[in-house]
Scaffold this motif. Structure first.
Motif, PDB file in Angstrom:
ATOM      1  N   LYS A 124       0.833  -1.210   0.000  1.00 11.40           N
ATOM      2  CA  LYS A 124       0.000   0.000   0.000  1.00 11.40           C
ATOM      3  C   LYS A 124       0.859   1.248   0.000  1.00 11.40           C
ATOM      4  CE  LYS A 124      -4.225  -1.679   1.883  1.00 11.40           C
ATOM      5  NZ  LYS A 124      -4.791  -2.214   3.082  1.00 11.40           N
ATOM      6  N   MET A 125       1.956   1.215   0.764  1.00 10.37           N
ATOM      7  CA  MET A 125       2.787   2.418   0.851  1.00 10.37           C
ATOM      8  C   MET A 125       3.373   2.796  -0.506  1.00 10.37           C
ATOM      9  SD  MET A 125       6.313   3.199   2.877  1.00 10.37           S
ATOM     10  CE  MET A 125       5.729   3.596   4.490  1.00 10.37           C
ATOM     11  N   SER A 126       3.881   1.818  -1.233  1.00 14.65           N
ATOM     12  CA  SER A 126       4.514   2.134  -2.522  1.00 14.65           C
ATOM     13  C   SER A 126       3.467   2.382  -3.610  1.00 14.65           C
ATOM     14  CB  SER A 126       5.436   0.982  -2.955  1.00 14.65           C
ATOM     15  OG  SER A 126       4.673  -0.174  -3.214  1.00 14.65           O
ATOM     16  N   LYS A 127       2.235   1.964  -3.343  1.00 14.77           N
ATOM     17  CA  LYS A 127       1.131   2.066  -4.311  1.00 14.77           C
ATOM     18  C   LYS A 127       1.410   1.271  -5.585  1.00 14.77           C
ATOM     19  CE  LYS A 127      -0.597   6.565  -2.694  1.00 14.77           C
ATOM     20  NZ  LYS A 127       0.400   7.090  -1.792  1.00 14.77           N
ATOM     21  N   ILE A 128       2.305   0.291  -5.480  1.00 16.97           N
ATOM     22  CA  ILE A 128       2.569  -0.596  -6.625  1.00 16.97           C
ATOM     23  C   ILE A 128       1.682  -1.827  -6.464  1.00 16.97           C
ATOM     24  CG2 ILE A 128       4.302  -2.053  -7.775  1.00 16.97           C
ATOM     25  CD1 ILE A 128       6.414  -0.031  -6.756  1.00 16.97           C
ATOM     26  N   ARG A 129       0.802  -2.026  -7.429  1.00 17.60           N
ATOM     27  CA  ARG A 129      -0.172  -3.125  -7.292  1.00 17.60           C
ATOM     28  C   ARG A 129       0.342  -4.420  -7.884  1.00 17.60           C
ATOM     29  NH1 ARG A 129      -5.799  -0.040  -8.305  1.00 17.60           N
ATOM     30  NH2 ARG A 129      -5.589   1.343  -6.545  1.00 17.60           N
ATOM     31  N   ARG A 130       1.098  -4.297  -9.001  1.00 12.75           N
ATOM     32  CA  ARG A 130       1.533  -5.519  -9.676  1.00 12.75           C
ATOM     33  C   ARG A 130       3.010  -5.781  -9.372  1.00 12.75           C
ATOM     34  NH1 ARG A 130       0.116  -5.980 -15.895  1.00 12.75           N
ATOM     35  NH2 ARG A 130      -1.895  -5.453 -14.998  1.00 12.75           N
ATOM     36  N   PRO A 131       3.316  -6.878  -8.641  1.00 21.12           N
ATOM     37  CA  PRO A 131       4.716  -7.154  -8.317  1.00 21.12           C
ATOM     38  C   PRO A 131       5.546  -7.398  -9.576  1.00 21.12           C
ATOM     39  CG  PRO A 131       3.221  -8.570  -7.060  1.00 21.12           C
ATOM     40  CD  PRO A 131       2.394  -7.875  -8.095  1.00 21.12           C
ATOM     41  N   SER A 132       6.827  -7.106  -9.499  1.00 28.31           N
ATOM     42  CA  SER A 132       7.743  -7.330 -10.625  1.00 28.31           C
ATOM     43  C   SER A 132       9.094  -7.725 -10.039  1.00 28.31           C
ATOM     44  CB  SER A 132       7.886  -6.042 -11.435  1.00 28.31           C
ATOM     45  OG  SER A 132       8.476  -5.047 -10.611  1.00 28.31           O
ATOM     46  N   LEU A 133      10.060  -7.939 -10.910  1.00 27.61           N
ATOM     47  CA  LEU A 133      11.390  -8.307 -10.417  1.00 27.61           C
ATOM     48  C   LEU A 133      11.936  -7.225  -9.485  1.00 27.61           C
ATOM     49  CD1 LEU A 133      13.887 -10.214 -10.548  1.00 27.61           C
ATOM     50  CD2 LEU A 133      14.729  -8.764 -12.406  1.00 27.61           C
ATOM     51  N   MET A 134      11.810  -5.962  -9.882  1.00 22.60           N
ATOM     52  CA  MET A 134      12.376  -4.877  -9.081  1.00 22.60           C
ATOM     53  C   MET A 134      11.470  -4.483  -7.911  1.00 22.60           C
ATOM     54  SD  MET A 134      15.312  -4.473 -10.199  1.00 22.60           S
ATOM     55  CE  MET A 134      15.937  -3.058  -9.309  1.00 22.60           C
ATOM     56  N   ALA A 135      10.198  -4.832  -7.988  1.00 25.81           N
ATOM     57  CA  ALA A 135       9.266  -4.526  -6.881  1.00 25.81           C
ATOM     58  C   ALA A 135       8.490  -5.796  -6.526  1.00 25.81           C
ATOM     59  CB  ALA A 135       8.306  -3.408  -7.280  1.00 25.81           C
ATOM     60  N   PRO A 136       9.136  -6.697  -5.761  1.00 28.93           N
ATOM     61  CA  PRO A 136       8.471  -7.974  -5.449  1.00 28.93           C
ATOM     62  C   PRO A 136       7.314  -7.766  -4.481  1.00 28.93           C
ATOM     63  CG  PRO A 136      10.432  -7.704  -4.110  1.00 28.93           C
ATOM     64  CD  PRO A 136      10.410  -6.535  -5.058  1.00 28.93           C
ATOM     65  N   ASP A 137       6.476  -8.791  -4.329  1.00 28.14           N
ATOM     66  CA  ASP A 137       5.461  -8.680  -3.282  1.00 28.14           C
ATOM     67  C   ASP A 137       6.146  -8.860  -1.924  1.00 28.14           C
ATOM     68  OD1 ASP A 137       5.576 -11.459  -2.599  1.00 28.14           O
ATOM     69  OD2 ASP A 137       4.168 -11.933  -4.196  1.00 28.14           O
ATOM     70  N   ALA A 138       5.410  -8.508  -0.868  1.00 31.14           N
ATOM     71  CA  ALA A 138       6.025  -8.468   0.465  1.00 31.14           C
ATOM     72  C   ALA A 138       6.530  -9.839   0.903  1.00 31.14           C
ATOM     73  CB  ALA A 138       5.018  -7.919   1.472  1.00 31.14           C
ATOM     74  N   LYS A 139       5.797 -10.899   0.561  1.00 28.29           N
ATOM     75  CA  LYS A 139       6.222 -12.243   0.980  1.00 28.29           C
ATOM     76  C   LYS A 139       7.556 -12.615   0.333  1.00 28.29           C
ATOM     77  CE  LYS A 139       4.933 -17.115   1.213  1.00 28.29           C
ATOM     78  NZ  LYS A 139       6.295 -17.534   0.903  1.00 28.29           N
ATOM     79  N   LYS A 140       7.638 -12.366  -0.974  1.00 29.42           N
ATOM     80  CA  LYS A 140       8.870 -12.703  -1.692  1.00 29.42           C
ATOM     81  C   LYS A 140      10.034 -11.889  -1.107  1.00 29.42           C
ATOM     82  CE  LYS A 140      10.663 -13.219  -6.346  1.00 29.42           C
ATOM     83  NZ  LYS A 140      10.442 -13.045  -7.764  1.00 29.42           N
ATOM     84  N   TYR A 141       9.770 -10.614  -0.824  1.00 31.33           N
ATOM     85  CA  TYR A 141      10.827  -9.765  -0.275  1.00 31.33           C
ATOM     86  C   TYR A 141      11.295 -10.297   1.091  1.00 31.33           C
ATOM     87  CZ  TYR A 141      13.472  -6.225   1.871  1.00 31.33           C
ATOM     88  OH  TYR A 141      14.507  -5.613   2.543  1.00 31.33           O
ATOM     89  N   VAL A 142      10.331 -10.570   1.969  1.00 36.34           N
ATOM     90  CA  VAL A 142      10.686 -10.983   3.340  1.00 36.34           C
ATOM     91  C   VAL A 142      11.341 -12.366   3.346  1.00 36.34           C
ATOM     92  CG1 VAL A 142       9.695 -11.639   5.584  1.00 36.34           C
ATOM     93  CG2 VAL A 142       9.049  -9.475   4.504  1.00 36.34           C
ATOM     94  N   ASP A 143      10.866 -13.286   2.521  1.00 33.36           N
ATOM     95  CA  ASP A 143      11.506 -14.605   2.450  1.00 33.36           C
ATOM     96  C   ASP A 143      12.977 -14.446   2.090  1.00 33.36           C
ATOM     97  OD1 ASP A 143       9.198 -15.869   3.132  1.00 33.36           O
ATOM     98  OD2 ASP A 143       8.676 -16.549   1.109  1.00 33.36           O
ATOM     99  N   SER A 144      13.261 -13.518   1.189  1.00 35.16           N
ATOM    100  CA  SER A 144      14.648 -13.264   0.791  1.00 35.16           C
ATOM    101  C   SER A 144      15.415 -12.588   1.927  1.00 35.16           C
ATOM    102  CB  SER A 144      14.651 -12.384  -0.472  1.00 35.16           C
ATOM    103  OG  SER A 144      15.937 -11.863  -0.705  1.00 35.16           O
ATOM    104  N   ALA A 145      14.827 -11.556   2.529  1.00 34.12           N
ATOM    105  CA  ALA A 145      15.536 -10.780   3.567  1.00 34.12           C
ATOM    106  C   ALA A 145      15.833 -11.627   4.801  1.00 34.12           C
ATOM    107  CB  ALA A 145      14.703  -9.551   3.949  1.00 34.12           C
ATOM    108  N   LEU A 146      14.896 -12.508   5.171  1.00 35.06           N
ATOM    109  CA  LEU A 146      15.095 -13.294   6.395  1.00 35.06           C
ATOM    110  C   LEU A 146      16.303 -14.233   6.287  1.00 35.06           C
ATOM    111  CD1 LEU A 146      11.680 -14.427   7.946  1.00 35.06           C
ATOM    112  CD2 LEU A 146      13.512 -13.140   9.041  1.00 35.06           C
ATOM    113  N   LYS A 147      16.643 -14.600   5.056  1.00 35.28           N
ATOM    114  CA  LYS A 147      17.805 -15.492   4.877  1.00 35.28           C
ATOM    115  C   LYS A 147      19.103 -14.785   5.260  1.00 35.28           C
ATOM    116  CE  LYS A 147      15.832 -18.353   1.263  1.00 35.28           C
ATOM    117  NZ  LYS A 147      15.225 -17.947   0.012  1.00 35.28           N
TER     118      LYS A 147
END
Ligand code: NAP
Length: 248
Positions: free
Chosen positions: A197-220
Motif C-alpha cells: 500500500k505504501m509504494s502504491k505498486i499493485r503488480r509485483p515485478s522483479l524490481m518490486a516484489p510482493d512483500a512475501k517474496k521480499y521478506v523470504d529473501s531478507a530473512l535469509k
C-alpha cells in the motif's frame, strides 16, 4: 541464526499490512508466537486470527498509533512486553509522503513531518530500548530494523522520509557495534520498492516484489549480514552509491 531457538515470542510493528505482515507470517511459520503492533484494531484481530489458524502459534496484539510519541503509546507496549519472552523484534512500521514533493509544498507539512519523525524514528528508538534489557539478560536476541534504499541513494522530493530512514541505518550500524559482543544481532534491512500500500505498486515485478517474496529473501540474511537491501535486485539500485568516498 535459528530464530525459533531464541525465545517463544517475536514482535513486529506495523504488522497488519505489507512488509510487516509478511514478517509476522514468516516468523510464525518458523514456529514463533507473534506480538502484533499496529494502528487498526479490526486489522489486528483479522491478522492475528489468520496467523493462529494457518500456523498454529499464539498471537497477541497491542493497538497504538506510533505518530503519538508519548506514554499513551509506549506504556501499553512496555506492559505487554514485560509479560512475554521476546527474542525477535522487527521494527518495521513506517510512513512516507502521499506523493513526492518539494519540501515547502508538502501538504500539511508541519503535521506530516512530525508524524514521520515520531513514527519512523521514534518507534525504532523506543521499541529497541524496551526489548534490549531482557535480550541482554538472556545473552541473545535479534532486532531487525527496516530502513529503505531511500536512505542510501539520492531521494529528492522525499527528503524527510529518506532522512528518517538514514537515522535507522546509522542507529542500526552503531547499535550492532555496541551489542554484537553481548550476543545480540542487530540488522538493518533497506528495501527498494516492494509492492505494498505504501509504494502504491499493485503488480509485483522483479524490481518490486510482493512483500512475501521480499521478506523470504531478507530473512535469509539474518545473522549473515548486519546491513542489507534484503533482496538482490535492490542491491543493484544501491550499488553505484555504496562506496562513494567522502570528499573535503
Ligand atoms: N513498500 C516499499 O516499497 C518500501 C520500500 C522501502 C522501505 N519500506 C519500509 O518498509 C516498512 C513497511 O512498509 P510497507 O510498504 O509494508 O507499508 P504499508 O503496506 O503501508 O503497511 C504499514 C503498516 O504499518 C501500520 N502503520 C502505519 N502507520 C502506523 C502508525 N502511525 N501507527 C501504528 N501502525 C501504523 C499499518 O497499519 P494500518 O493498516 O492500521 O494503518 C500497516 O500495518 C516501512 O518502514 C517502510 O518505510 C517500504
Amino acid at each position: 541464526v535459528k530464530l525459533k531457538e531464541l525465545s517463544k515470542f517475536s514482535v513486529v510493528t506495523g504488522a497488519t499490512d505489507g512488509i510487516g505482515k509478511a514478517y509476522a507470517f514468516a516468523l510464525a511459520k518458523k514456529g514463533l508466537n507473534i506480538l502484533l503492533i499496529s494502528r487498526s484494531r479490526e486489522k489486528l484481530i483479522a491478522v492475528a486470527t489468520e496467523i493462529q489458524n494457518i500456523h498454529r502459534v499464539s498471537t497477541e496484539f497491542v493497538q497504538v498509533d506510533f505518530t503519538i510519541y508519548d506514554n499513551t503509546t509506549y506504556s501499553p507496549i512496555a506492559e505487554k512486553l514485560s509479560s512475554l519472552d521476546i527474542g525477535v523484534l522487527v521494527n518495521n512500521v513506517g510512513m512516507s509522503y502521499s506523493y513526492p514533493e518539494y519540501l515547502h509544498d508538502v501538504p500539511n507539512k508541519e503535521k506530516l513531518f512530525l508524524n514521520i519523525i515520531n513514527c519512523n524514528i521514534g518507534s525504532v528508538t523506543q521499541m529497541t530500548q524496551l526489548v534490549i534489557p531482557s535480550m541482554l539478560s538472556k545473552g541473545r536476541g535479534v532486532i531487525i530494523n527496516v530502513s529503505s534504499t531511500a536512505a542510501l541513494i539520492p531521494s529528492p522530493l522525499l527528503t524527510v522520509y529518506a532522512a528518517s530512514k538514514a537515522y535507522t541505518e546509522k542507529f542500526s550500524r552503531d547499535l550492532a557495534d555496541e551489542y554484537r559482543h553481548k550476543g545480540l544481532v542487530i540488522q538493518c534491512v533497506s528495501p527498494g520498492y516492494v509492492a505494498t500500500k505504501m509504494s502504491k505498486i499493485r503488480r509485483p515485478s522483479l524490481m518490486a516484489p510482493d512483500a512475501k517474496k521480499y521478506v523470504d529473501s531478507a530473512l535469509k540474511k539474518v545473522g549473515v549480514t548486519e546491513s542489507t537491501t534484503g533482496y538482490f535486485p535492490h542491491s543493484i539500485l544501491v550499488g553505484p552509491y555504496s562506496k562513494k568516498p567522502l570528499t573535503f
